[in-house]
Every structure is written in C-alpha cells, then in structure tokens.
Design a protein around this motif. Structure first.
Motif, PDB file in Angstrom:
ATOM      1  N   GLN A 129       0.657  -1.237   0.097  1.00  0.00           N
ATOM      2  CA  GLN A 129       0.021  -0.157  -0.063  1.00  0.00           C
ATOM      3  C   GLN A 129       0.978   1.287   0.062  1.00  0.00           C
ATOM      4  OE1 GLN A 129      -2.617  -0.311   3.336  1.00  0.00           O
ATOM      5  NE2 GLN A 129      -4.234  -1.584   2.330  1.00  0.00           N
ATOM      6  N   SER A 134      -5.280   2.284   2.065  1.00  0.00           N
ATOM      7  CA  SER A 134      -6.369   1.370   2.861  1.00  0.00           C
ATOM      8  C   SER A 134      -7.711   1.579   2.794  1.00  0.00           C
ATOM      9  CB  SER A 134      -5.775   1.488   4.084  1.00  0.00           C
ATOM     10  OG  SER A 134      -6.436   0.695   5.016  1.00  0.00           O
ATOM     11  N   GLN A 135      -8.122   2.986   2.463  1.00  0.00           N
ATOM     12  CA  GLN A 135      -9.620   3.272   2.656  1.00  0.00           C
ATOM     13  C   GLN A 135     -10.051   2.804   1.394  1.00  0.00           C
ATOM     14  OE1 GLN A 135     -11.879   4.323   5.230  1.00  0.00           O
ATOM     15  NE2 GLN A 135      -9.877   3.702   6.344  1.00  0.00           N
ATOM     16  N   GLU A 166      -9.075   0.814  -0.945  1.00  0.00           N
ATOM     17  CA  GLU A 166      -9.339  -0.684  -1.010  1.00  0.00           C
ATOM     18  C   GLU A 166     -10.479  -1.282  -0.315  1.00  0.00           C
ATOM     19  OE1 GLU A 166      -5.362  -2.411   0.077  1.00  0.00           O
ATOM     20  OE2 GLU A 166      -4.449  -1.696  -1.949  1.00  0.00           O
ATOM     21  N   LYS A 167     -11.139  -0.566   0.593  1.00  0.00           N
ATOM     22  CA  LYS A 167     -12.193  -0.959   1.517  1.00  0.00           C
ATOM     23  C   LYS A 167     -13.542  -0.571   0.837  1.00  0.00           C
ATOM     24  CE  LYS A 167      -9.875  -0.749   6.004  1.00  0.00           C
ATOM     25  NZ  LYS A 167      -9.678  -0.195   7.297  1.00  0.00           N
ATOM     26  N   HIS A 168     -13.454   0.387  -0.351  1.00  0.00           N
ATOM     27  CA  HIS A 168     -14.733   0.931  -0.815  1.00  0.00           C
ATOM     28  C   HIS A 168     -15.369  -0.111  -1.609  1.00  0.00           C
ATOM     29  CE1 HIS A 168     -13.284   5.340  -0.187  1.00  0.00           C
ATOM     30  NE2 HIS A 168     -14.248   5.129   0.531  1.00  0.00           N
ATOM     31  N   ASP A 169     -16.791  -0.109  -1.541  1.00  0.00           N
ATOM     32  CA  ASP A 169     -17.584  -0.988  -2.522  1.00  0.00           C
ATOM     33  C   ASP A 169     -17.580  -0.443  -4.120  1.00  0.00           C
ATOM     34  OD1 ASP A 169     -17.832  -2.982  -0.501  1.00  0.00           O
ATOM     35  OD2 ASP A 169     -19.641  -2.090  -0.055  1.00  0.00           O
ATOM     36  N   TYR A 210      -5.570   3.511  -9.910  1.00  0.00           N
ATOM     37  CA  TYR A 210      -5.196   2.610  -8.608  1.00  0.00           C
ATOM     38  C   TYR A 210      -4.577   1.436  -9.651  1.00  0.00           C
ATOM     39  CZ  TYR A 210      -5.043  -0.914  -5.358  1.00  0.00           C
ATOM     40  OH  TYR A 210      -4.900  -1.970  -4.372  1.00  0.00           O
TER      41      TYR A 210
END
Length: 65
Positions: free
Chosen positions: A10, A25-26, A28-31, A41
C-alpha cells in the motif's frame, strides 16, 4: 505465480499516487469508486491497458477504463 502487482505494498502504491498509505487502505475498502480512480489505482499497481470485461450474449467485450 504472484504478478508484479501482488508485490507492491500500500505504501508503494500511495507514493505512486501521491497520497497517504491510509488513503490507499480506505480506497481498497470501498465497494464502489469512480472509474478514473480505479484506472489510476490499477496503473499504480503495474497494470497496463486496464479494462473491464463484460459478457453480452455469451461474448466477452473488453471496455477500456
């Protein structure tokens, strides 16, 4: 075999995109996300010519992003 993208941390991606590791990190967490964000990305992870493949009537169609 792990590709080059799998070897990037990351922190590596964050440096490439000029953001913090926490921002990656945030992300990668998004739908969901903007296609331009996804393209940036993927490019930062080493992808070349990123695209999305959809299946229409049994045929795969690649869409550039």
């Amino acid at each position: 075999m792990v590709g080059e993208a799998g070897k990037r941390t990351q922190a590596d991606i964050a440096r490439e995109l000029h953001v913090s590791q926490g921002a990656i990190s945030q992300l990668e967490k998004h739908d969901d996300m903007l296609l331009s964000t996804l393209r940036n990305y993927l490019t930062a992870t080493g992808a070349e010519n990123p695209r999305i493949v959809v299946s229409i009537d049994g045929r795969d169609i690649a869409l550039k992003i």
